[in-house]
Motif scaffolding. Structure first.
Motif, PDB file in Angstrom:
ATOM      1  N   GLN A 315      29.012  23.476  64.476  1.00 39.04           N
ATOM      2  CA  GLN A 315      28.883  22.025  64.013  1.00 39.04           C
ATOM      3  C   GLN A 315      28.029  22.151  62.606  1.00 39.04           C
ATOM      4  OE1 GLN A 315      29.699  18.275  65.001  1.00 39.04           O
ATOM      5  NE2 GLN A 315      30.918  19.113  66.987  1.00 39.04           N
ATOM      6  N   ILE A 316      26.773  22.492  62.885  1.00 42.54           N
ATOM      7  CA  ILE A 316      26.169  21.928  61.706  1.00 42.54           C
ATOM      8  C   ILE A 316      25.445  22.987  61.449  1.00 42.54           C
ATOM      9  CG2 ILE A 316      26.136  19.558  62.219  1.00 42.54           C
ATOM     10  CD1 ILE A 316      23.060  20.743  63.305  1.00 42.54           C
ATOM     11  N   GLU A 317      25.591  24.275  62.214  1.00 38.43           N
ATOM     12  CA  GLU A 317      24.339  25.669  61.407  1.00 38.43           C
ATOM     13  C   GLU A 317      23.076  25.237  62.255  1.00 38.43           C
ATOM     14  OE1 GLU A 317      25.317  29.288  58.882  1.00 38.43           O
ATOM     15  OE2 GLU A 317      26.203  27.480  57.867  1.00 38.43           O
ATOM     16  N   LEU A 318      22.659  25.176  63.787  1.00 35.90           N
ATOM     17  CA  LEU A 318      21.517  24.456  63.795  1.00 35.90           C
ATOM     18  C   LEU A 318      20.742  25.581  63.431  1.00 35.90           C
ATOM     19  CD1 LEU A 318      20.303  22.407  65.635  1.00 35.90           C
ATOM     20  CD2 LEU A 318      20.797  24.234  67.465  1.00 35.90           C
ATOM     21  N   GLN A 319      20.130  25.660  63.533  1.00 35.40           N
ATOM     22  CA  GLN A 319      18.861  26.640  62.755  1.00 35.40           C
ATOM     23  C   GLN A 319      17.562  27.375  64.475  1.00 35.40           C
ATOM     24  OE1 GLN A 319      17.883  25.409  58.656  1.00 35.40           O
ATOM     25  NE2 GLN A 319      18.153  26.608  58.324  1.00 35.40           N
ATOM     26  N   PRO A 396      12.748  24.024  60.706  1.00 35.93           N
ATOM     27  CA  PRO A 396      13.827  23.184  59.415  1.00 35.93           C
ATOM     28  C   PRO A 396      14.818  22.090  60.116  1.00 35.93           C
ATOM     29  CG  PRO A 396      14.477  25.298  61.381  1.00 35.93           C
ATOM     30  CD  PRO A 396      13.081  24.966  61.640  1.00 35.93           C
ATOM     31  N   GLU A 397      14.869  21.131  59.246  1.00 35.95           N
ATOM     32  CA  GLU A 397      15.773  19.919  60.396  1.00 35.95           C
ATOM     33  C   GLU A 397      16.345  19.908  60.900  1.00 35.95           C
ATOM     34  OE1 GLU A 397      18.525  16.734  57.518  1.00 35.95           O
ATOM     35  OE2 GLU A 397      17.761  17.839  56.050  1.00 35.95           O
ATOM     36  N   LYS A 398      17.520  21.136  60.543  1.00 36.12           N
ATOM     37  CA  LYS A 398      17.938  21.290  61.567  1.00 36.12           C
ATOM     38  C   LYS A 398      17.527  22.023  62.974  1.00 36.12           C
ATOM     39  CE  LYS A 398      22.258  22.336  58.435  1.00 36.12           C
ATOM     40  NZ  LYS A 398      23.198  23.667  58.118  1.00 36.12           N
ATOM     41  N   THR A 399      17.170  21.106  63.989  1.00 31.59           N
ATOM     42  CA  THR A 399      16.336  21.605  64.722  1.00 31.59           C
ATOM     43  C   THR A 399      16.934  20.584  65.742  1.00 31.59           C
ATOM     44  OG1 THR A 399      14.915  22.782  64.306  1.00 31.59           O
ATOM     45  CG2 THR A 399      13.609  21.572  66.273  1.00 31.59           C
TER      46      THR A 399
END
Length: 714
Positions: A315-319, A396-399
């Motif tokens: 969905q959001i390219e979790l990093q 990163p924010e997407k953690t």
């Protein structure tokens, strides 16, 4: 469906197709037999030969394997000069290869071969050139599938089995089908070549049976149950991995997934999420990426959490993913589970030097947009240290951060260390409510988010088949005269302390007295007699966990005090000959892994522990638990019960034997205090009984205790 109904290509190349998904697994699913020659007997060639064998195992197939030992110049010289027997040198060469530390995919595929060997569905022969000096080595690579209708598919490979090529998993194979007119002669040739090889009729080759010593070494890799998930070596060259994977725009599909790609969270094809897991995932997303999953031990919290990570990637390219565990052995266990989902976890729990530089490098790569997905698994203790704390601001924010056995994270010091810059948060626990710590529970839920629906109780998990059914046997144990006297004195003091202050949580004197009496009960001498009586007719059983007290008992011979754990181990091992070992806080991680494998295989019939097997340890092979000591903390018996009820192939029911100490007759003035305290213990016992298949029988056992203390209302 027979082999001839498969839509097969004439040739497969890793650059164009996924050989595992498009060729090996479809053929193996339809085959009754599989003949394979792999060249060298090496980890890489064995792994290639074992591609897709999970499907073959499920289909009930049988396999014949021919390989050549990898002999060094020293081996050849020793044979030619007569210094060492040819068979001994060959055996040593094979066992050397099986003694390596395998990476996960290789280990799991070799485990498939070992499982087939144990169950009589695999035969292995070793091919050696007669003239080792002049004729080179046997390095043929071919395979033949055959189904129940007589259809055959044969293939010849040109795989380069160097370590570099193996890691990239590049293969090119030519395929021949018996139902195609132009292929029949080629099929017949390959079948004849393999049969001549198997019967030792190939010129210039000696084909010998697999050496017994090497066979035993291979059997060490055998799992307790057939492997369920086929892992992929990566990164796979081919169409499954675009150069820059982008997020999918569709909603989650929880029942399927692409082949596992190392480094990126991907739901394995073999994983089918239950309805309650899908609902929990949906509710976590509805709650904007925060929440606590309260699910019974053994019901699949880890898989649910990793499925959330996989969906976040879509969905959001979790990093990045951070998993925080209370214990080091759970870090390793999470590492194994993460690998099944295609991840390459960094285990940050040992010395700082072993992981800090790698973490810094990977974080730099993410921030410069050149890095791959980052997975870090750590312990509560490491989370509190400056080495990891200094790195948390750079995630990163997407953690996503996952707190496993999250009730342990509710202390003020630990909550303070949880990163506030990470917004995606998930807590996992069968019992998120902290015992006698409402404030800690609030801190925990404030950080991770509220308990989400559906809450899965043990009764729910049993009803939907997430855990196996069980039978419960309370074993009533009397105190010795001396123990009864000490018990009475402690109970009198407890009654006096309660009269002064009924607040059990804040009454330190009461807590100390209660702890003393709990240890007395936990280490009651007659529990050893009860254990002896229980186990004497059960000496042929396996997969049993024994939970001991952490105090001492009086040795019947020397009159010295010895640890309860040691007394239980000696009784089971030396006296009864039951194969056991201890599993304690002093047991190293390496030893724990060895014990786990021995226990799963049945080499060890039982493990004796105090508390180390309470939380998180995944040993689904367990059939029986013998609880010699337990606390009143509901978390402990919930965790222990979950250990033994985890499902496993061939496991339809578990057994729990629970030793219950009968209190002595007490004076009236202390009876009321005892009645209040006993009510808590009976609540645990009756909950065990009510959910058991033999609940009525178990309750009758406890009836005398209820009558004696006028607790029939429970």
């Amino acid at each position: 469906m027979p082999l001839r109904n498969l839509d097969l290509c004439n040739q497969y190349r890793s650059s164009r197709q996924n050989l595992l998904r498009d060729f090996y697994i479809p053929c193996l699913k339809k085959s009754l037999t599989y003949d394979r020659a792999v060249g060298f007997f090496s980890s890489s060639s064995l792994s290639l030969a074992a591609q897709g064998l999970t499907a073959f195992i499920k289909a009930g197939g049988r396999m014949r394997l021919v390989a050549s030992p990898h002999l060094s110049e020293g081996d050849i010289e020793a044979i030619e000069s007569g210094l060492r027997c040819r068979e001994v040198v060959i055996t040593d060469a094979i066992t050397r290869e099986l003694s390596h530390e395998f990476e996960t995919v290789v280990r799991d595929r070799i485990a498939c071969l070992s499982w087939l060997l144990v169950h009589g569905r695999l035969e292995i022969k070793i091919a050696v050139v007669k003239d080792l000096q002049d004729a080179g080595v046997y390095h043929e690579k071919l395979g033949i599938f055959a189904d129940a209708d007589g259809n055959r598919v044969a293939f010849g490979g040109s795989a380069n089995e160097t370590a570099r090529a193996y890691r990239r998993n590049f293969e090119c194979i030519d395929v021949f089908r018996s139902w195609r007119m132009g292929d029949r002669d080629r099929i017949d040739e390959k079948v004849q070549n393999f049969e001549e090889l198997w019967q030792n009729q190939t010129p210039d080759l000696d084909v010998m049976v697999f050496p017994e010593a090497a066979r035993r070494k291979l059997l060490e890799q055998c799992p307790a149950y057939p492997p369920e998930i086929e892992l992929q070596i990566g990164p796979q060259i081919g169409p499954d991995i675009p150069p820059n994977p982008k997020a999918a725009t569709s909603t989650a599909t929880y029942h399927t997934g692409h082949p596992a790609i190392l480094g990126i969270p991907t739901l394995p094809e073999a994983v089918v999420l239950r309805d309650y897991q899908q609902q929990a995932i949906a509710n976590w997303f509805k709650n904007k990426g925060r929440g606590t999953l309260k699910m019974a031990t053994g019901s699949g919290k880890t898989i649910t959490a990793l499925a959330i990570a996989a969906e976040l990637y879509q969905q959001i390219e979790l990093q990045a993913l951070i998993v925080v565990c209370p214990y080091r052995h759970l870090v390793q266990q999470w590492g194994r589970e993460c690998e099944k989902f295609g991840l390459r976890p960094l285990l940050a729990f040992d010395s700082v030097q072993s992981w800090q530089r790698d973490l810094s490098r990977q974080l730099y790569g993410l921030r410069s947009e050149n890095g791959a997905f980052l997975t870090v698994i750590t312990t509560n203790a490491t989370l509190m240290g400056t080495a990891l704390q200094s790195q948390l601001p750079y995630f990163p924010e997407k953690t996503l951060i996952i707190g496993d056995e999250a009730h342990n994270l509710g202390s003020p010091k630990l909550v303070e260390c949880l990163p506030r810059t990470i917004g995606l948060r998930l807590a996992l626990s069968a019992t998120p409510e902290r015992y006698f710590d409402d404030g800690g529970t609030r801190l925990l839920l404030d950080y991770f988010g509220p308990v989400l629906q559906p809450e899965l109780t043990l009764a729910d998990a049993l009803r939907v088949g997430a855990l196996v059914r069980y039978r419960y046997y309370p074993l009533l144990v009397e105190l010795t005269a001396g123990e009864a006297q000490r018990y009475s004195k402690l109970t009198t003091k407890i009654a006096q302390a309660l009269a002064i202050d009924e607040d059990a949580e804040g009454n330190s004197a009461l807590s100390a007295l209660s702890m003393q009496r709990s240890k007395l009960i936990a280490n009651a001498t007659h529990k050893l007699d009860a254990l002896r009586s229980l186990m004497q007719p059960r000496l042929q059983t396996t997969h049993t966990l024994f939970y001991c007290g952490d105090g001492t008992v009086e040795d019947a011979i020397s009159q010295d005090s010895i640890r309860h754990l040691d007394a239980v181990t000696r009784l089971l091992g030396k006296e009864l000959g039951y194969r056991v070992n201890t599993y304690t806080a002093e047991t190293t991680l390496e030893q724990r892994e060895t014990l786990r494998h021995q226990f799963e295989r049945g080499d060890l019939q039982g493990l004796v522990a105090i508390r180390c097997l309470d939380e998180g340890v995944d040993m689904p092979a367990t059939r029986t638990a013998v609880i010699l000591a337990s606390s009143n903390n509901p978390r402990q018996f919930i965790q222990r019960r979950g250990r033994v009820l985890r499902p496993a192939p061939g496991k339809s029911r578990a057994e729990i034997f629970d030793m219950v100490v009968l209190p002595p007759d007490l004076e009236r003035k202390t009876m009321e205090a005892e009645r209040s305290l006993l009510r808590k213990e009976l609540r645990r016992l009756l909950e065990f009984a009510d959910l058991a298949d033999n609940g009525g029988e178990a309750r009758i056992k406890l009836l005398d205790l209820q009558k004696r203390y006028q607790l029939l209302d429970m």
